[in-house]
Design a protein around this motif. Structure first.
Motif, PDB file in Angstrom:
ATOM      1  N   LEU A  59      29.992 -20.060  -7.133  1.00  9.11           N
ATOM      2  CA  LEU A  59      28.392 -20.033  -7.130  1.00  9.11           C
ATOM      3  C   LEU A  59      27.760 -21.265  -6.444  1.00  9.11           C
ATOM      4  O   LEU A  59      26.512 -21.234  -6.234  1.00  9.11           O
ATOM      5  N   PHE A  60      28.476 -22.454  -6.356  1.00  7.16           N
ATOM      6  CA  PHE A  60      27.822 -23.467  -5.816  1.00  7.16           C
ATOM      7  C   PHE A  60      28.242 -23.994  -4.493  1.00  7.16           C
ATOM      8  O   PHE A  60      27.889 -24.967  -4.133  1.00  7.16           O
ATOM      9  N   GLY A  61      28.831 -22.984  -3.636  1.00  6.08           N
ATOM     10  CA  GLY A  61      29.044 -23.535  -2.360  1.00  6.08           C
ATOM     11  C   GLY A  61      27.890 -23.662  -1.411  1.00  6.08           C
ATOM     12  O   GLY A  61      27.715 -24.547  -0.466  1.00  6.08           O
ATOM     13  N   GLN A  62      26.752 -23.046  -1.792  1.00  4.36           N
ATOM     14  CA  GLN A  62      25.539 -23.083  -1.078  1.00  4.36           C
ATOM     15  C   GLN A  62      24.935 -24.608  -1.500  1.00  4.36           C
ATOM     16  O   GLN A  62      24.373 -25.312  -0.486  1.00  4.36           O
ATOM     17  N   LEU A  63      25.099 -25.125  -2.720  1.00  5.37           N
ATOM     18  CA  LEU A  63      24.612 -26.132  -3.054  1.00  5.37           C
ATOM     19  C   LEU A  63      25.383 -27.510  -2.766  1.00  5.37           C
ATOM     20  O   LEU A  63      24.530 -28.207  -2.126  1.00  5.37           O
ATOM     21  N   GLU A  64      26.412 -27.114  -2.217  1.00  7.64           N
ATOM     22  CA  GLU A  64      27.373 -28.269  -1.543  1.00  7.64           C
ATOM     23  C   GLU A  64      26.963 -28.346  -0.034  1.00  7.64           C
ATOM     24  O   GLU A  64      26.776 -29.620   0.492  1.00  7.64           O
ATOM     25  N   ALA A  65      26.785 -27.156   0.606  1.00  6.31           N
ATOM     26  CA  ALA A  65      26.046 -27.222   2.012  1.00  6.31           C
ATOM     27  C   ALA A  65      24.766 -27.867   1.943  1.00  6.31           C
ATOM     28  O   ALA A  65      24.472 -28.807   2.972  1.00  6.31           O
ATOM     29  N   MET A  66      23.971 -27.665   0.975  1.00  2.00           N
ATOM     30  CA  MET A  66      22.586 -27.927   0.731  1.00  2.00           C
ATOM     31  C   MET A  66      22.526 -29.631   0.939  1.00  2.00           C
ATOM     32  O   MET A  66      21.797 -30.245   1.748  1.00  2.00           O
ATOM     33  N   GLY A  67      23.522 -30.346   0.171  1.00  2.00           N
ATOM     34  CA  GLY A  67      23.639 -31.667   0.103  1.00  2.00           C
ATOM     35  C   GLY A  67      23.825 -32.342   1.483  1.00  2.00           C
ATOM     36  O   GLY A  67      23.191 -33.448   1.811  1.00  2.00           O
ATOM     37  N   VAL A 108      24.004 -19.944 -15.246  1.00  5.49           N
ATOM     38  CA  VAL A 108      24.371 -21.225 -15.278  1.00  5.49           C
ATOM     39  C   VAL A 108      23.824 -21.941 -16.714  1.00  5.49           C
ATOM     40  O   VAL A 108      24.725 -22.540 -17.388  1.00  5.49           O
ATOM     41  N   GLU A 109      22.812 -21.237 -17.186  1.00  2.90           N
ATOM     42  CA  GLU A 109      22.211 -21.772 -18.254  1.00  2.90           C
ATOM     43  C   GLU A 109      23.022 -21.333 -19.588  1.00  2.90           C
ATOM     44  O   GLU A 109      23.179 -22.342 -20.671  1.00  2.90           O
ATOM     45  N   ARG A 110      23.661 -20.445 -19.510  1.00  4.48           N
ATOM     46  CA  ARG A 110      24.359 -19.693 -20.746  1.00  4.48           C
ATOM     47  C   ARG A 110      25.966 -19.846 -20.525  1.00  4.48           C
ATOM     48  O   ARG A 110      26.690 -19.398 -21.398  1.00  4.48           O
ATOM     49  N   THR A 111      26.334 -20.706 -19.651  1.00  7.56           N
ATOM     50  CA  THR A 111      27.789 -20.878 -19.432  1.00  7.56           C
ATOM     51  C   THR A 111      28.004 -22.344 -19.313  1.00  7.56           C
ATOM     52  O   THR A 111      27.889 -23.131 -18.189  1.00  7.56           O
TER      53      THR A 111
END
Length: 203
Positions: A59-67, A108-111
């Motif tokens: 779920l966080f591949g986009q966040l990694e690329a965003m950084g 994300v909030e509930r996991t």
């Protein structure tokens, strides 16, 4: 210039992320396995791990690329621009490009496992941003504090946006629960919060 191999890899990662989100939403994060995701995408478990190191990371591949891309955009900003204005301009642009990912945010909030991985990915992105600011001649202490303040600003924007979308019918945009508004604009929220949170040392 991005090559065909990189574009293909990005497309496959996006496909896996989409399939994973569908399964997580329908069955729950803990109940969904890597095998389930791989099967839904028409690949083997071994192939899945060529694109993501874990189920959480999908779920966080986009966040990694965003950084990485945010750091590049910071480095390309006008040299006379102050660090806070620079961060505001770059991150404002990213907020404008963010799709309505309320379901991802709720997941994300509930996991707990996803919250922990999000914090890790966010910290990795923050390090890249600090390094980019230092590369612009900003003192390390100021760069670190500015990046932390910007992260707090984006967290506030995300929470407020999610609050106004709680209970919103995605098909109509109408609220279906108490307090649902569905009318918060992420870019407007970003401008407001950055103005409110501007660090005193950057004034």
């Amino acid at each position: 210039m991005e090559g065909l191999r990189d574009r293909t890899r990005r497309a496959v990662r996006a496909e896996l992320a989409g399939r994973a989100l569908e399964l997580f939403t329908a069955h729950g994060f803990d109940e969904t396995t890597v095998d389930d995701i791989a099967r839904a995408a028409g690949m083997s478990r071994r192939s899945f791990f060529r694109y993501f190191p874990s189920k959480e990371d999908v779920l966080f591949g986009q966040l990694e690329a965003m950084g990485e891309q945010v750091a590049e955009e910071i480095a390309a900003r006008p040299p006379q621009e102050g660090p806070w204005e620079c961060l505001h301009a770059v991150l404002r642009g990213w907020e404008a490009r963010i799709n309505t990912q309320a379901e991802v945010m709720r997941l994300v909030e509930r996991t707990p496992a996803l919250r922990a991985r999000l914090l890790q990915k966010r910290d990795e992105a923050r390090v890249r941003i600090v390094e980019a600011l230092i590369g612009r001649g900003v003192a390390a202490l100021e760069a670190d504090l500015a990046a932390a303040a910007a992260g707090a600003a984006l967290d506030t924007v995300a929470r407020e946006w999610l609050r106004t979308h709680e209970g919103t019918d995605e098909g109509t945009g109408e609220g279906t629960g108490e307090g649902a508004g569905g009318n918060a604009d992420r870019v407007e929220l970003t401008d407001r919060v950055f103005a409110m949170l501007r660090p005193a040392f950057l004034s």
